[in-house]
Write a protein that holds these residues in place. Structure first.
Motif, mmCIF file in Angstrom:
data_model
loop_
_atom_site.group_PDB
_atom_site.id
_atom_site.type_symbol
_atom_site.label_atom_id
_atom_site.label_comp_id
_atom_site.label_asym_id
_atom_site.label_seq_id
_atom_site.Cartn_x
_atom_site.Cartn_y
_atom_site.Cartn_z
ATOM 1 N N MET A 1 0.858 -1.185 0.000
ATOM 2 C CA MET A 1 0.000 0.000 0.000
ATOM 3 C C MET A 1 0.893 1.233 0.000
ATOM 4 O O MET A 1 1.787 1.343 0.839
ATOM 5 C CB MET A 1 -0.898 0.026 1.241
ATOM 6 N N GLY A 2 0.655 2.150 -0.930
ATOM 7 C CA GLY A 2 1.504 3.327 -0.951
ATOM 8 C C GLY A 2 1.140 4.284 -2.069
ATOM 9 O O GLY A 2 -0.038 4.477 -2.383
ATOM 10 N N TRP A 3 2.146 4.837 -2.688
ATOM 11 C CA TRP A 3 1.992 5.917 -3.671
ATOM 12 C C TRP A 3 3.052 5.766 -4.739
ATOM 13 O O TRP A 3 4.138 5.262 -4.478
ATOM 14 C CB TRP A 3 2.145 7.253 -2.936
ATOM 15 N N ASN A 4 2.716 6.211 -5.962
ATOM 16 C CA ASN A 4 3.664 6.244 -7.069
ATOM 17 C C ASN A 4 3.520 7.574 -7.788
ATOM 18 O O ASN A 4 2.415 8.102 -7.938
ATOM 19 C CB ASN A 4 3.403 5.073 -8.017
ATOM 20 N N SER A 5 4.612 8.103 -8.276
ATOM 21 C CA SER A 5 4.626 9.465 -8.812
ATOM 22 C C SER A 5 4.040 9.612 -10.213
ATOM 23 O O SER A 5 3.696 10.720 -10.624
ATOM 24 C CB SER A 5 6.072 9.984 -8.822
ATOM 25 N N TRP A 6 3.907 8.533 -10.985
ATOM 26 C CA TRP A 6 3.663 8.667 -12.414
ATOM 27 C C TRP A 6 2.297 9.264 -12.752
ATOM 28 O O TRP A 6 2.189 10.163 -13.593
ATOM 29 C CB TRP A 6 3.816 7.322 -13.126
ATOM 30 N N ASN A 7 1.221 8.767 -12.155
ATOM 31 C CA ASN A 7 -0.112 9.190 -12.562
ATOM 32 C C ASN A 7 -0.427 10.637 -12.214
ATOM 33 O O ASN A 7 -1.431 11.176 -12.682
ATOM 34 C CB ASN A 7 -1.179 8.283 -11.945
ATOM 35 N N VAL A 8 0.422 11.265 -11.435
ATOM 36 C CA VAL A 8 0.208 12.683 -11.154
ATOM 37 C C VAL A 8 1.284 13.552 -11.792
ATOM 38 O O VAL A 8 0.976 14.592 -12.382
ATOM 39 C CB VAL A 8 0.091 12.946 -9.633
ATOM 40 N N TYR A 9 2.554 13.137 -11.724
ATOM 41 C CA TYR A 9 3.641 14.000 -12.211
ATOM 42 C C TYR A 9 4.295 13.522 -13.497
ATOM 43 O O TYR A 9 4.918 14.329 -14.193
ATOM 44 C CB TYR A 9 4.714 14.146 -11.122
ATOM 45 N N ALA A 10 4.215 12.229 -13.783
ATOM 46 C CA ALA A 10 4.852 11.661 -14.979
ATOM 47 C C ALA A 10 6.303 12.132 -15.081
ATOM 48 O O ALA A 10 7.065 12.013 -14.123
ATOM 49 C CB ALA A 10 4.046 11.992 -16.227
ATOM 50 N N SER A 11 6.683 12.720 -16.221
ATOM 51 C CA SER A 11 8.080 13.095 -16.438
ATOM 52 C C SER A 11 8.486 14.383 -15.725
ATOM 53 O O SER A 11 9.632 14.795 -15.815
ATOM 54 C CB SER A 11 8.344 13.267 -17.944
ATOM 55 N N LYS A 12 7.560 15.003 -14.988
ATOM 56 C CA LYS A 12 7.863 16.246 -14.291
ATOM 57 C C LYS A 12 8.119 16.038 -12.798
ATOM 58 O O LYS A 12 8.124 16.992 -12.019
ATOM 59 C CB LYS A 12 6.733 17.250 -14.504
ATOM 60 N N VAL A 13 8.335 14.817 -12.400
ATOM 61 C CA VAL A 13 8.571 14.533 -10.986
ATOM 62 C C VAL A 13 9.915 15.106 -10.534
ATOM 63 O O VAL A 13 10.876 15.158 -11.302
ATOM 64 C CB VAL A 13 8.520 13.016 -10.729
ATOM 65 N N THR A 14 9.961 15.554 -9.286
ATOM 66 C CA THR A 14 11.190 16.067 -8.695
ATOM 67 C C THR A 14 11.328 15.538 -7.269
ATOM 68 O O THR A 14 10.366 15.025 -6.682
ATOM 69 C CB THR A 14 11.198 17.608 -8.636
ATOM 70 N N GLN A 15 12.511 15.702 -6.729
ATOM 71 C CA GLN A 15 12.761 15.287 -5.354
ATOM 72 C C GLN A 15 11.836 16.012 -4.389
ATOM 73 O O GLN A 15 11.271 15.400 -3.474
ATOM 74 C CB GLN A 15 14.219 15.562 -4.984
ATOM 75 N N GLU A 16 11.648 17.303 -4.584
ATOM 76 C CA GLU A 16 10.807 18.068 -3.669
ATOM 77 C C GLU A 16 9.350 17.636 -3.748
ATOM 78 O O GLU A 16 8.655 17.588 -2.722
ATOM 79 C CB GLU A 16 10.919 19.573 -3.963
ATOM 80 N N LEU A 17 8.878 17.297 -4.927
ATOM 81 C CA LEU A 17 7.503 16.822 -5.048
ATOM 82 C C LEU A 17 7.308 15.496 -4.319
ATOM 83 O O LEU A 17 6.294 15.280 -3.640
ATOM 84 C CB LEU A 17 7.119 16.683 -6.521
#
Length: 515
Positions: A130-146
Motif C-alpha cells: 500500500m503506498g503511492w507512485n509518482s507517475w499518474n500525477v507528475y509523470a516526467s515532471k517529478v522532482t525530489q521536492e515533489l
C-alpha cells in the motif's frame, strides 16, 4: 499586456480555479460513506509481516486516535525494538520462524491491543503493498521536492495510520552512471540528493521505491540498466524506434549493469523496485530477483507492464507483483476493463505474490499536465477502490497527496474496506455470478467470513443485484455488513439483494449468524 495586467489576470484565474476546486470538494462531501474516526486508539493495517533473516525491519504500526499515543508490545523477538512514541518496529531477526506479538496502543481515552505476526523466511510482501507512485500525477515532471512533499502529506494526513507506507519514485529520476559502484545516479537537476530523500522518507516512518528497466533506454527516455558500450554511457535516441520490438534503444544492450544499480539502490536504502519493460521475460526477471535477494535488504519486486500470461507460472514465483495489463487512465472505459476481468490471474495470487491491474486514479491526478480532479465520478471511485481491495492487488495511489479533500480521504481511510485487501489469507476475489454486464466479486477471508462486491457496470439505470449463498458455497443465516458504511444490515438467509447505481458498487461482508 503589461506586467501589472498580467499579474492581475493570473490572480483572477487562480481565484476562480480555487473557487472551482472548493466547490468540487464541497459537492463531493455528500458522497462520503466512511464514518469518522474514533478518538480512542485503534490498530489498523496488516496483521502479518514478512522479512528475510538478518534483513532490516522498518514497520510503523498503523493506529488511529488522538495523539500523543504510547505503543508497546508483548513477546518482542530478540533483535527487534518498538519506539514507544512513534510505534515504529526496527531491527532484524536472525532465526527463521513465526513470531506472534501483541501490540498495544494507548492514549488518554483508552487502550487497545491486537495480535501481529512476523514471519521470518524467504517470502516478503505477505499482504499487498500500500503506498503511492509518482507517475499518474507528475509523470516526467517529478522532482525530489515533489516526492518529499507527498511523503510529508502521507504522514501528516494520517494515511500512514491506516497502513499506507510506500513512496515510489517512477521513471525520469535517472542521471548518469557513477558513484561508488558505477550505478545510475540521480539527475542532479531534479533529484539533487537521493540519499537525503530516502532518509527523509524513512524518518517519517515510511518506505521508498525506485524505478528501472533492463533496456538501454526507459519509456521516459532516461538511462536504463544496459548499454551498447562497456562504459554505460547513455545518449537519448533521436530515432523513431518502435517500442516492444526488441529494437534498440527499447531492448537490452550488449553490456548490463544491473548488479551495479542494485548495489547503489541498496546503499541508498530503497525498499521497492518497479521494473519496467516489454515483453517481460523470465531470464531478466530471475537475474534481478537474485540480485535483489543478495542486496541485504528486502526490496519488493514489481514487474511492469503487460505481463505475458503464458509466462505467469514462472514469473509469479520470483516477483512480488506483476502488471496484468497496460496503463490505466482516469476514465470509466479504462477502469471498467479491469473490474470483472481478472479471474484468469487469480490462481497465481498468494501471500507475497500479487496481480496488479495498475495504480489508482482517485483524487487529483494529472500525468504531468495538472494536477486536476480525477474524471471518475464518486460511484466510479467506490467501484475502483472496492474492486482493488476485493482482488487483493497492490494499492498504489497515483494522486497529489498534498491536495487530499475529505471525500478522497474517506475513500482511503476506511479500515474495514482496507482490511479486505490486507487479509492474511491473500485470496483474490473472483466473479461468482453475472447478469448482463453486471457481476458479483467474492472472496474468502481468513476468519471464515466472506467479502463481496455487487457491481453495476451499466451506464444509465440502477440495478437490483443479488449475491446468492449457493454461489458462495454457504448455507443458513448470515449477518450482512455494509463495509463502506461500517454498518450491519441484518440477518439474511440464502441471498442478499441491493439496489446499485450505474457504475457503482455495494461492498459487503458476510459472517455466520449464531443460532
Amino acid at each position: 499586456m503589461n506586467f501589472y495586467l498580467r499579474r492581475k489576470f493570473f490572480a483572477v484565474v487562480i481565484f476562480f480555479f480555487s473557487c472551482f476546486a472548493l466547490h468540487a470538494q464541497d459537492s463531493l462531501s455528500k458522497y462520503i460513506l466512511t464514518p469518522k474516526e474514533s478518538p480512542s486508539p485503534k490498530i489498523n493495517g496488516p496483521k502479518v509481516f514478512g522479512v528475510r533473516p538478518n534483513h532490516p525491519i522498518l514497520f510503523t504500526v498503523p493506529a488511529t486516535g488522538t495523539r500523543p499515543m504510547a505503543f508497546s508490545a508483548d513477546n518482542l523477538p530478540k533483535g527487534i525494538t518498538l519506539d514507544a512514541k512513534t510505534g515504529r518496529l526496527s531491527g532484524s531477526i536472525s532465526k527463521p520462524g513465526e513470531y506472534i506479538l501483541l501490540l498495544h496502543a494507548k492514549n488518554k481515552l483508552g487502550e487497545t491491543k491486537r495480535s501481529f505476526k512476523i514471519v521470518v523466511g524467504e517470502t516478503i510482501a505477505l499482504t499487498p503493498p500500500m503506498g503511492w507512485n509518482s507517475w499518474n500525477v507528475y509523470a516526467s515532471k517529478v522532482t525530489q521536492e515533489l516526492v518529499a512533499a507527498n511523503a510529508r502529506a502521507m504522514a501528516s494526513s494520517g494515511l500512514i495510520n491506516h497502513g499506507w507506507n510506500y513512496m515510489n519514485v517512477d521513471d525520469v529520476w535517472q542521471g548518469k552512471r557513477g558513484g561508488e559502484f558505477g550505478g545510475i545516479m540521480s539527475d542532479s537537476t531534479t533529484f539533487p540528493n537521493m540519499q537525503a530523500l530516502v532518509d527523509e522518507v524513512h524518518n517519517l516512518g515510511l518506505k521508498i521505491g525506485i524505478y528501472s528497466t533492463p533496456w538501454v533506454e526507459s519509456y521516459g527516455h532516461h538511462i536504463g540498466g544496459s548499454s551498447q558500450n562497456p562504459e554505460g554511457i547513455f545518449a537519448k535516441t533521436t530515432e523513431n524506434v518502435p517500442r516492444n520490438k526488441k529494437q534498440l534503444p527499447y531492448a537490452i544492450g550488449q553490456y548490463t549493469f544491473w548488479d551495479k544499480d542494485v548495489k547503489q539502490w541498496a546503499k541508498w536504502g530503497f525498499d521497492y523496485l518497479k521494473y519496467d519493460w516489454n515483453p517481460i521475460e523470465v531470464p531478466e526477471t530471475k537475474a534481478m530477483y537474485d540480485l535483489l535477494r543478495a542486496s541485504g535488504r528486502d526490496v519488493v519486486f514489481s514487474l511492469s507492464n503487460s505481463t505475458p500470461f503464458a509466462s505467469i507460472g514462472e514469473l509469479s514465483k520470483i516477483a512480488n507483483a506483476w502488471r496484468t495489463g497496460g496503463d490505466i487512465r482516469d476514465n470509466w472505459k479504462s477502469l471498467k476493463s479491469r473490474l470483472l476481468t481478472q479471474d484468469k490471474w487469480a490462481p497465481y495470487a498468494s501471500p507475497g505474490h500479487w496481480n496488479d491491474p495498475d495504480m489508482m486514479i482517485v483524487g487529483w491526478v494529472g500525468w504531468g499536465k495538472g494536477p486536476y480532479p480525477t474524471h471518475l465520478t464518486p460511484d466510479e471511485q467506490y467501484s475502483h477502490m472496492s474492486a482493488w481491495c476485493l482482488q487483493s492487488v497492490p494499492l498504489l495511489l497515483g494522486n497529489d497527496l498534498t491536495k487530499l479533500d475529505d471525500f478522497t480521504l474517506s475513500l482511503l481511510t476506511n479500515d474495514e474496506v482496507l482490511a479486505v485487501n490486507q487479509d492474511p489469507l491473500g485470496k483474490q476475489a473472483t466473479v461468482v455470478s453475472k447478469v448482463d454486464s453486471c457481476g458479483v466479486l467474492a472472496k474468502d477471508l481468513e476468519d471464515g467470513s466472506k467479502a463481496a462486491g455487487l457491481f453495476n457496470i451499466t451506464d444509465d439505470i440502477t440495478r437490483r443485484l443479488s449475491v446468492k449463498w449457493s454461489d458462495l458455497g454457504i448455507k443458513g443465516k448470515y449477518i450482512v455488513r455494509d463495509l463502506w458504511r461500517q454498518k450491519d444490515l441484518g440477518i439474511f438467509n440464502e441471498e442478499f439483494s441491493a439496489d446499485v447505481p450505474p457504475h457503482g458498487v455495494v461492498m459487503i461482508s458476510l459472517r455466520k449468524a449464531k443460532g
